[in-house]
Motif scaffolding. Sequence first.
Motif, short mmCIF file in Angstrom:
data_model
loop_
_atom_site.label_atom_id
_atom_site.label_comp_id
_atom_site.label_asym_id
_atom_site.label_seq_id
_atom_site.Cartn_x
_atom_site.Cartn_y
_atom_site.Cartn_z
N LYS A 126 0.84 -1.20 0.00
CA LYS A 126 0.00 0.00 0.00
C LYS A 126 0.87 1.24 0.00
CE LYS A 126 -3.33 -2.32 2.98
NZ LYS A 126 -3.87 -2.37 4.32
N PHE A 127 0.43 2.24 -0.76
CA PHE A 127 1.08 3.54 -0.80
C PHE A 127 0.04 4.58 -0.41
CE2 PHE A 127 3.44 1.05 -3.88
CZ PHE A 127 4.76 1.42 -3.67
N SER A 128 0.36 5.42 0.57
CA SER A 128 -0.55 6.52 0.92
C SER A 128 -0.21 7.73 0.06
CB SER A 128 -0.43 6.86 2.40
OG SER A 128 0.78 7.57 2.63
N ALA A 129 -1.03 8.74 0.14
CA ALA A 129 -0.79 9.97 -0.62
C ALA A 129 0.49 10.66 -0.16
CB ALA A 129 -1.98 10.91 -0.47
N SER A 130 0.86 10.45 1.12
CA SER A 130 2.09 11.07 1.64
C SER A 130 3.28 10.12 1.59
CB SER A 130 1.86 11.55 3.07
OG SER A 130 1.47 10.47 3.89
N ASP A 131 3.19 9.10 0.75
CA ASP A 131 4.25 8.11 0.54
C ASP A 131 4.63 7.33 1.80
OD1 ASP A 131 4.44 8.35 -2.20
OD2 ASP A 131 5.83 10.04 -2.07
N ASP A 132 3.62 7.00 2.59
CA ASP A 132 3.80 6.02 3.66
C ASP A 132 3.56 4.67 3.00
OD1 ASP A 132 4.14 7.99 5.61
OD2 ASP A 132 1.97 8.15 5.94
N ILE A 133 4.56 3.80 3.06
CA ILE A 133 4.49 2.50 2.38
C ILE A 133 4.27 1.41 3.42
CG2 ILE A 133 5.73 0.89 0.90
CD1 ILE A 133 7.50 3.40 0.14
N THR A 134 3.30 0.55 3.17
CA THR A 134 3.05 -0.59 4.04
C THR A 134 3.17 -1.86 3.20
OG1 THR A 134 1.51 0.71 5.37
CG2 THR A 134 1.42 -1.69 5.63
N VAL A 135 4.04 -2.76 3.65
CA VAL A 135 4.25 -4.04 3.00
C VAL A 135 3.79 -5.12 3.96
CG1 VAL A 135 5.97 -5.62 2.03
CG2 VAL A 135 6.27 -3.14 1.75
N ILE A 136 2.88 -5.98 3.50
CA ILE A 136 2.42 -7.10 4.33
C ILE A 136 2.88 -8.39 3.65
CG2 ILE A 136 0.45 -8.28 5.36
CD1 ILE A 136 -1.04 -5.60 5.29
N LEU A 137 3.68 -9.16 4.39
CA LEU A 137 4.25 -10.40 3.88
C LEU A 137 3.68 -11.60 4.62
CD1 LEU A 137 8.05 -9.45 3.82
CD2 LEU A 137 6.47 -9.46 1.89
N ASP A 138 3.72 -12.74 3.99
CA ASP A 138 3.42 -14.01 4.64
C ASP A 138 4.48 -14.99 4.15
OD1 ASP A 138 2.24 -15.94 6.21
OD2 ASP A 138 0.24 -15.69 5.36
N GLY A 139 4.54 -16.12 4.81
CA GLY A 139 5.54 -17.11 4.43
C GLY A 139 5.02 -18.51 4.61
N ASP A 140 5.59 -19.42 3.84
CA ASP A 140 5.19 -20.83 3.95
C ASP A 140 5.42 -21.37 5.35
OD1 ASP A 140 4.48 -20.84 1.23
OD2 ASP A 140 6.54 -21.29 0.64
N ASN A 141 6.44 -20.82 6.04
CA ASN A 141 6.76 -21.25 7.40
C ASN A 141 6.64 -20.09 8.37
OD1 ASN A 141 7.58 -23.91 6.50
ND2 ASN A 141 9.36 -22.87 5.63
N GLY A 142 5.77 -19.13 8.06
CA GLY A 142 5.63 -17.95 8.89
C GLY A 142 6.62 -16.87 8.49
N VAL A 143 6.54 -15.74 9.18
CA VAL A 143 7.41 -14.60 8.90
C VAL A 143 8.02 -14.16 10.23
CG1 VAL A 143 7.52 -12.23 8.03
CG2 VAL A 143 5.96 -13.86 6.98
N SER A 144 9.34 -14.08 10.26
CA SER A 144 10.03 -13.66 11.48
C SER A 144 10.28 -12.15 11.43
CB SER A 144 11.35 -14.40 11.62
OG SER A 144 12.27 -13.97 10.63
N VAL A 145 10.67 -11.60 12.58
CA VAL A 145 11.06 -10.20 12.63
C VAL A 145 12.25 -9.97 11.69
CG1 VAL A 145 11.98 -8.39 14.14
CG2 VAL A 145 10.17 -9.89 14.97
N GLN A 146 13.16 -10.92 11.67
CA GLN A 146 14.34 -10.79 10.78
C GLN A 146 13.93 -10.74 9.31
OE1 GLN A 146 17.62 -10.34 11.92
NE2 GLN A 146 17.82 -9.72 9.78
N ASP A 147 12.91 -11.52 8.94
CA ASP A 147 12.41 -11.48 7.56
C ASP A 147 11.91 -10.08 7.22
OD1 ASP A 147 12.94 -14.21 7.26
OD2 ASP A 147 10.89 -14.78 7.85
N CYS A 148 11.18 -9.47 8.15
CA CYS A 148 10.66 -8.12 7.93
C CYS A 148 11.81 -7.11 7.83
CB CYS A 148 9.70 -7.73 9.05
SG CYS A 148 8.16 -8.67 9.06
#
Length: 155
Positions: A27-49
Amino acid sequence: MEFRKNIETLLNDFLETRKDLFLIDLKFSASDDITVILDGDNGVSVQDCLDASRAIEFNMDREEHDFSLQVMSAGLSEPLSIPRQYQKNIGREIEVLLNDSSEIEGELAKVDEEKITLILRYRKPKDIGKGKVDVVEEKEISYTEIKKALVVIKF
């Protein structure tokens, strides 16, 4: 527009190196705040993010274009949205809200590109006599029929 394309390219390049992760939303907001939502086959760790965030931030010049970036995992409270998410939840109970507003809860048994299959377990009255009988049936549901699907969290 070029800024957004650059972000998408950097994110896709990162995901090419990590085949176990996949994009749920960007997602991109009008003020260029970017949100990326990920998932993983084995979950998503903080390190992955962190790795995904660094893959984008370290290759963008904030002097040229100011932005904020948030990379997160799809939480259990997030609806399932793509077949790969359903696939990783086979064997779990899910609750499906259909387009006609009816709800079905069952064990996710099979997933393909067009539909999911749930195993429904319930009791119904006997055809003859008193009492109830246990019933187990499979129900196929096309993705086009699904309004929202959530993993049932049990404690």
